[in-house]
Design a protein around this motif. Structure first.
Motif, PDB file in Angstrom:
ATOM      1  N   VAL A   1      46.119  25.940 -14.388  1.00  0.00           N
ATOM      2  CA  VAL A   1      45.670  27.262 -13.953  1.00  0.00           C
ATOM      3  C   VAL A   1      45.086  28.035 -15.133  1.00  0.00           C
ATOM      4  O   VAL A   1      44.019  28.661 -15.023  1.00  0.00           O
ATOM      5  N   ARG A   2      45.756  27.968 -16.287  1.00  0.00           N
ATOM      6  CA  ARG A   2      45.241  28.661 -17.474  1.00  0.00           C
ATOM      7  C   ARG A   2      43.901  28.075 -17.921  1.00  0.00           C
ATOM      8  O   ARG A   2      42.964  28.807 -18.238  1.00  0.00           O
ATOM      9  N   ALA A   3      43.827  26.737 -17.959  1.00  0.00           N
ATOM     10  CA  ALA A   3      42.572  26.091 -18.364  1.00  0.00           C
ATOM     11  C   ALA A   3      41.455  26.417 -17.382  1.00  0.00           C
ATOM     12  O   ALA A   3      40.310  26.677 -17.783  1.00  0.00           O
ATOM     13  N   GLY A   4      41.765  26.420 -16.094  1.00  0.00           N
ATOM     14  CA  GLY A   4      40.768  26.760 -15.089  1.00  0.00           C
ATOM     15  C   GLY A   4      40.274  28.184 -15.222  1.00  0.00           C
ATOM     16  O   GLY A   4      39.090  28.464 -15.048  1.00  0.00           O
ATOM     17  N   ALA A   5      41.184  29.096 -15.569  1.00  0.00           N
ATOM     18  CA  ALA A   5      40.779  30.490 -15.760  1.00  0.00           C
ATOM     19  C   ALA A   5      39.849  30.630 -16.957  1.00  0.00           C
ATOM     20  O   ALA A   5      38.858  31.373 -16.903  1.00  0.00           O
ATOM     21  N   ILE A   6      40.134  29.897 -18.025  1.00  0.00           N
ATOM     22  CA  ILE A   6      39.277  29.966 -19.209  1.00  0.00           C
ATOM     23  C   ILE A   6      37.895  29.395 -18.909  1.00  0.00           C
ATOM     24  O   ILE A   6      36.869  29.995 -19.263  1.00  0.00           O
ATOM     25  N   VAL A   7      37.855  28.238 -18.233  1.00  0.00           N
ATOM     26  CA  VAL A   7      36.568  27.625 -17.894  1.00  0.00           C
ATOM     27  C   VAL A   7      35.782  28.531 -16.945  1.00  0.00           C
ATOM     28  O   VAL A   7      34.564  28.686 -17.071  1.00  0.00           O
ATOM     29  N   PHE A   8      36.479  29.142 -15.982  1.00  0.00           N
ATOM     30  CA  PHE A   8      35.828  30.064 -15.064  1.00  0.00           C
ATOM     31  C   PHE A   8      35.227  31.248 -15.818  1.00  0.00           C
ATOM     32  O   PHE A   8      34.102  31.668 -15.545  1.00  0.00           O
ATOM     33  N   PHE A   9      35.978  31.795 -16.790  1.00  0.00           N
ATOM     34  CA  PHE A   9      35.488  32.930 -17.561  1.00  0.00           C
ATOM     35  C   PHE A   9      34.245  32.551 -18.371  1.00  0.00           C
ATOM     36  O   PHE A   9      33.286  33.314 -18.436  1.00  0.00           O
ATOM     37  N   VAL A  10      34.264  31.367 -18.983  1.00  0.00           N
ATOM     38  CA  VAL A  10      33.089  30.905 -19.733  1.00  0.00           C
ATOM     39  C   VAL A  10      31.889  30.769 -18.793  1.00  0.00           C
ATOM     40  O   VAL A  10      30.762  31.159 -19.135  1.00  0.00           O
TER      41      VAL A  10
ATOM     42  N   ALA B   1      31.433  32.440 -16.027  1.00  0.00           N
ATOM     43  CA  ALA B   1      31.012  33.781 -15.614  1.00  0.00           C
ATOM     44  C   ALA B   1      30.148  34.439 -16.684  1.00  0.00           C
ATOM     45  O   ALA B   1      29.130  35.074 -16.366  1.00  0.00           O
ATOM     46  N   VAL B   2      30.530  34.278 -17.944  1.00  0.00           N
ATOM     47  CA  VAL B   2      29.722  34.828 -19.031  1.00  0.00           C
ATOM     48  C   VAL B   2      28.355  34.146 -19.066  1.00  0.00           C
ATOM     49  O   VAL B   2      27.319  34.806 -19.234  1.00  0.00           O
ATOM     50  N   ALA B   3      28.338  32.827 -18.891  1.00  0.00           N
ATOM     51  CA  ALA B   3      27.071  32.098 -18.878  1.00  0.00           C
ATOM     52  C   ALA B   3      26.187  32.556 -17.721  1.00  0.00           C
ATOM     53  O   ALA B   3      24.961  32.663 -17.861  1.00  0.00           O
ATOM     54  N   THR B   4      26.804  32.857 -16.588  1.00  0.00           N
ATOM     55  CA  THR B   4      26.034  33.343 -15.444  1.00  0.00           C
ATOM     56  C   THR B   4      25.420  34.707 -15.750  1.00  0.00           C
ATOM     57  O   THR B   4      24.245  34.950 -15.444  1.00  0.00           O
ATOM     58  N   LEU B   5      26.196  35.594 -16.347  1.00  0.00           N
ATOM     59  CA  LEU B   5      25.658  36.907 -16.700  1.00  0.00           C
ATOM     60  C   LEU B   5      24.514  36.798 -17.703  1.00  0.00           C
ATOM     61  O   LEU B   5      23.498  37.491 -17.581  1.00  0.00           O
ATOM     62  N   VAL B   6      24.677  35.915 -18.683  1.00  0.00           N
ATOM     63  CA  VAL B   6      23.627  35.728 -19.688  1.00  0.00           C
ATOM     64  C   VAL B   6      22.379  35.119 -19.053  1.00  0.00           C
ATOM     65  O   VAL B   6      21.247  35.466 -19.411  1.00  0.00           O
ATOM     66  N   THR B   7      22.561  34.230 -18.098  1.00  0.00           N
ATOM     67  CA  THR B   7      21.429  33.573 -17.450  1.00  0.00           C
ATOM     68  C   THR B   7      20.672  34.517 -16.530  1.00  0.00           C
ATOM     69  O   THR B   7      19.445  34.462 -16.436  1.00  0.00           O
ATOM     70  N   VAL B   8      21.400  35.396 -15.846  1.00  0.00           N
ATOM     71  CA  VAL B   8      20.775  36.290 -14.870  1.00  0.00           C
ATOM     72  C   VAL B   8      20.159  37.519 -15.548  1.00  0.00           C
ATOM     73  O   VAL B   8      19.208  38.102 -15.022  1.00  0.00           O
TER      74      VAL B   8
ATOM     75  N   MET C   1      27.455  26.625 -13.792  1.00  0.00           N
ATOM     76  CA  MET C   1      28.245  25.849 -12.831  1.00  0.00           C
ATOM     77  C   MET C   1      29.701  25.705 -13.274  1.00  0.00           C
ATOM     78  O   MET C   1      30.540  25.240 -12.505  1.00  0.00           O
ATOM     79  N   LEU C   2      30.001  26.113 -14.498  1.00  0.00           N
ATOM     80  CA  LEU C   2      31.389  26.042 -14.954  1.00  0.00           C
ATOM     81  C   LEU C   2      32.298  26.975 -14.161  1.00  0.00           C
ATOM     82  O   LEU C   2      33.509  26.773 -14.129  1.00  0.00           O
ATOM     83  N   MET C   3      31.728  27.974 -13.520  1.00  0.00           N
ATOM     84  CA  MET C   3      32.552  28.853 -12.682  1.00  0.00           C
ATOM     85  C   MET C   3      33.209  28.046 -11.569  1.00  0.00           C
ATOM     86  O   MET C   3      34.411  28.167 -11.331  1.00  0.00           O
ATOM     87  N   GLY C   4      32.432  27.221 -10.913  1.00  0.00           N
ATOM     88  CA  GLY C   4      32.982  26.387  -9.839  1.00  0.00           C
ATOM     89  C   GLY C   4      33.972  25.360 -10.350  1.00  0.00           C
ATOM     90  O   GLY C   4      34.996  25.096  -9.721  1.00  0.00           O
ATOM     91  N   VAL C   5      33.670  24.778 -11.501  1.00  0.00           N
ATOM     92  CA  VAL C   5      34.577  23.791 -12.094  1.00  0.00           C
ATOM     93  C   VAL C   5      35.905  24.454 -12.453  1.00  0.00           C
ATOM     94  O   VAL C   5      36.983  23.911 -12.171  1.00  0.00           O
ATOM     95  N   GLY C   6      35.850  25.618 -13.056  1.00  0.00           N
ATOM     96  CA  GLY C   6      37.069  26.339 -13.405  1.00  0.00           C
ATOM     97  C   GLY C   6      37.883  26.716 -12.180  1.00  0.00           C
ATOM     98  O   GLY C   6      39.108  26.618 -12.177  1.00  0.00           O
TER      99      GLY C   6
END
Length: 91
Positions: A17-26, A28-35, A54-59
């Motif tokens: 759960v912790r690892a998934g939250a970190i990957v999701f956060f990364v 989300a930041v990548a999505t904001l930077v891309t958009v 796509m790391l949001m979905g993986v996380g």
């Protein structure tokens, strides 16, 4: 009271759960930077940045696997406790 779970003990699946939250956060930041360039009117980022989004979905999937693992461990623990109490009531 010793059979109760301690507040600082790690249950199965907590690490996922912790690892998934970190990957999701990364992701989300990548999505904001891309958009951001789409709204700012600048040149868009390279294609690999969309892949990082796509790391949001993986996380999310990793965190979901951790939740399922934790739930399965809780079910196993409840069954074991039920079996022990059943054996004690037979005596």
């Amino acid at each position: 009271m010793r059979d109760k779970t301690q507040a600082n003990s790690a249950a199965p699946g907590d690490g996922l759960v912790r690892a998934g939250a970190i990957v999701f956060f990364v992701g989300a930041v990548a999505t904001l930077v891309t958009v951001a360039p789409l709204f700012l009117g600048t040149t868009p980022f390279p294609t690999y940045m969309f892949g990082l989004s796509m790391l949001m979905g993986v996380g999310f999937a990793v965190a979901g696997a951790g939740v399922l693992r934790s739930a399965a461990a809780g079910r196993r623990q409840a069954r074991a406790a039920g079996a022990v109490s059943g054996q004690l009531s037979e005596q």
